[in-house]
Design a protein around this motif. Sequence first.
Motif, PDB file in Angstrom:
ATOM      1  N   GLY A  92      87.365 -27.460 -89.840  1.00 12.77           N
ATOM      2  CA  GLY A  92      86.806 -26.522 -90.802  1.00 12.77           C
ATOM      3  C   GLY A  92      86.001 -27.198 -91.892  1.00 12.77           C
ATOM      4  N   GLU A  93      86.393 -28.425 -92.240  1.00  9.16           N
ATOM      5  CA  GLU A  93      85.670 -29.249 -93.216  1.00  9.16           C
ATOM      6  C   GLU A  93      85.179 -30.521 -92.533  1.00  9.16           C
ATOM      7  N   ALA A  94      84.158 -31.142 -93.106  1.00  9.07           N
ATOM      8  CA  ALA A  94      83.628 -32.380 -92.541  1.00  9.07           C
ATOM      9  C   ALA A  94      84.682 -33.483 -92.605  1.00  9.07           C
ATOM     10  N   ILE A  95      84.944 -34.117 -91.461  1.00 11.91           N
ATOM     11  CA  ILE A  95      85.832 -35.280 -91.381  1.00 11.91           C
ATOM     12  C   ILE A  95      85.194 -36.280 -90.426  1.00 11.91           C
ATOM     13  N   ASN A  96      84.983 -37.485 -90.911  1.00 10.75           N
ATOM     14  CA  ASN A  96      84.469 -38.578 -90.084  1.00 10.75           C
ATOM     15  C   ASN A  96      85.481 -39.721 -90.170  1.00 10.75           C
ATOM     16  N   GLN A  97      86.523 -39.625 -89.353  1.00  3.53           N
ATOM     17  CA  GLN A  97      87.665 -40.518 -89.521  1.00  3.53           C
ATOM     18  C   GLN A  97      87.287 -41.988 -89.411  1.00  3.53           C
ATOM     19  N   ASP A  98      86.560 -42.350 -88.365  1.00  5.90           N
ATOM     20  CA  ASP A  98      86.217 -43.769 -88.179  1.00  5.90           C
ATOM     21  C   ASP A  98      85.310 -44.272 -89.296  1.00  5.90           C
ATOM     22  N   GLU A  99      84.278 -43.498 -89.605  1.00  7.42           N
ATOM     23  CA  GLU A  99      83.312 -43.920 -90.624  1.00  7.42           C
ATOM     24  C   GLU A  99      83.982 -44.066 -91.998  1.00  7.42           C
ATOM     25  N   TRP A 100      84.883 -43.147 -92.323  1.00 10.97           N
ATOM     26  CA  TRP A 100      85.532 -43.168 -93.630  1.00 10.97           C
ATOM     27  C   TRP A 100      86.703 -44.145 -93.703  1.00 10.97           C
ATOM     28  N   GLY A 101      87.193 -44.596 -92.534  1.00  3.51           N
ATOM     29  CA  GLY A 101      88.291 -45.563 -92.522  1.00  3.51           C
ATOM     30  C   GLY A 101      89.663 -44.954 -92.732  1.00  3.51           C
ATOM     31  N   LEU A 102      89.833 -43.695 -92.364  1.00  2.00           N
ATOM     32  CA  LEU A 102      91.148 -43.051 -92.463  1.00  2.00           C
ATOM     33  C   LEU A 102      92.038 -43.507 -91.306  1.00  2.00           C
ATOM     34  N   ASP A 103      93.288 -43.831 -91.609  1.00  2.96           N
ATOM     35  CA  ASP A 103      94.180 -44.350 -90.569  1.00  2.96           C
ATOM     36  C   ASP A 103      94.871 -43.254 -89.770  1.00  2.96           C
ATOM     37  N   VAL A 104      95.294 -42.188 -90.428  1.00  2.00           N
ATOM     38  CA  VAL A 104      95.928 -41.065 -89.730  1.00  2.00           C
ATOM     39  C   VAL A 104      95.335 -39.778 -90.278  1.00  2.00           C
ATOM     40  N   VAL A 105      94.890 -38.906 -89.373  1.00  4.93           N
ATOM     41  CA  VAL A 105      94.442 -37.566 -89.757  1.00  4.93           C
ATOM     42  C   VAL A 105      95.214 -36.591 -88.874  1.00  4.93           C
ATOM     43  N   LEU A 106      95.956 -35.694 -89.503  1.00  6.51           N
ATOM     44  CA  LEU A 106      96.847 -34.807 -88.758  1.00  6.51           C
ATOM     45  C   LEU A 106      96.542 -33.341 -89.060  1.00  6.51           C
ATOM     46  N   THR A 107      96.919 -32.490 -88.113  1.00  3.88           N
ATOM     47  CA  THR A 107      96.754 -31.054 -88.305  1.00  3.88           C
ATOM     48  C   THR A 107      97.694 -30.302 -87.381  1.00  3.88           C
ATOM     49  N   GLY A 108      97.659 -28.973 -87.491  1.00  2.50           N
ATOM     50  CA  GLY A 108      98.343 -28.095 -86.553  1.00  2.50           C
ATOM     51  C   GLY A 108      97.297 -27.273 -85.814  1.00  2.50           C
ATOM     52  N   SER A 109      97.703 -26.674 -84.713  1.00  2.85           N
ATOM     53  CA  SER A 109      96.727 -26.004 -83.850  1.00  2.85           C
ATOM     54  C   SER A 109      96.279 -24.642 -84.361  1.00  2.85           C
ATOM     55  N   GLN A 110      97.031 -24.051 -85.319  1.00  3.47           N
ATOM     56  CA  GLN A 110      96.873 -22.625 -85.594  1.00  3.47           C
ATOM     57  C   GLN A 110      95.870 -22.278 -86.682  1.00  3.47           C
ATOM     58  N   LYS A 111      95.122 -23.267 -87.174  1.00  8.67           N
ATOM     59  CA  LYS A 111      94.155 -22.952 -88.223  1.00  8.67           C
ATOM     60  C   LYS A 111      92.729 -23.133 -87.686  1.00  8.67           C
ATOM     61  N   ALA A 112      91.949 -24.048 -88.246  1.00  6.82           N
ATOM     62  CA  ALA A 112      90.540 -24.123 -87.844  1.00  6.82           C
ATOM     63  C   ALA A 112      90.350 -24.574 -86.399  1.00  6.82           C
ATOM     64  N   ILE A 113      91.342 -25.258 -85.817  1.00  6.37           N
ATOM     65  CA  ILE A 113      91.253 -25.624 -84.400  1.00  6.37           C
ATOM     66  C   ILE A 113      91.159 -24.365 -83.541  1.00  6.37           C
ATOM     67  N   GLY A 114      91.803 -23.277 -83.984  1.00  4.42           N
ATOM     68  CA  GLY A 114      91.621 -21.982 -83.337  1.00  4.42           C
ATOM     69  C   GLY A 114      92.486 -21.735 -82.124  1.00  4.42           C
ATOM     70  N   VAL A 115      93.675 -22.353 -82.088  1.00  5.19           N
ATOM     71  CA  VAL A 115      94.606 -22.183 -80.973  1.00  5.19           C
ATOM     72  C   VAL A 115      95.921 -21.667 -81.542  1.00  5.19           C
ATOM     73  N   PRO A 116      96.653 -20.820 -80.828  1.00  8.53           N
ATOM     74  CA  PRO A 116      97.925 -20.311 -81.364  1.00  8.53           C
ATOM     75  C   PRO A 116      98.889 -21.420 -81.787  1.00  8.53           C
TER      76      PRO A 116
END
Length: 211
Positions: free
Chosen positions: A172-196
């Motif tokens: 839902g928001e811009a995320i560039n994990q490799d470019e920004w150097g984030l080590d862990v990015v986590l989420t759940g399926s039921q929001k912007a991913i759009g899966v139950p």
Amino acid sequence: MKGRKLLMIPGPIEFEPEVLQAMGMATTSHVAPNFIEVFGHSLELMREVWKSPNCQPFIVAGTGTLAMDMAAANLIEEKDRVLVISSGYFGKRFKDILDRYGAKTTILEAPLGEVVPLEAIEKELKAKQYKALTITHVDTSTGILVDPKPIAKLAQKYNTISILDGVCSVAGEAINQDEWGLDVVLTGSQKAIGVPPGLALLMVSEKAMGV
């Protein structure tokens, strides 16, 4: 579907008919060739969404809270220092999860409606050696959007693992994990991913995998 109530909460969201139809397909074995192919394709799609071709994707049966718990359980040991950057309820809840694993947590909280200044974060990282820091990208309780890129760069500067709670933000928001150097990015399926609801999703860097 006529007369059905419209769900208007932060999540679970309303799902596309195609997604709901796919949920009605016949169940297949978890070791069947077609399942293995679909699962592998899903992992590759995660790399595209997270903009992270170099990180390891995980799809686990569970919730966004489980994803937070997995990050804590696998990266933090008793008495490890962790810096929690909070902009609302879910930052505080990440502290509770970390505390359960015996972490020595420090929480930086912003006044309601504001974000924690970068200067305050760097001051804390200079003062003590932290194993990890957590960022809530978007906190549901306040609606505050935090820019994780400069915080991730500070984490790299001070050799600290960066963990981004992206439950409300991934896809839902811009995320560039490799470019920004984030080590862990986590989420759940039921929001912007759009899966139950029902899937904990994590993307983990090589550094974090080593830990």
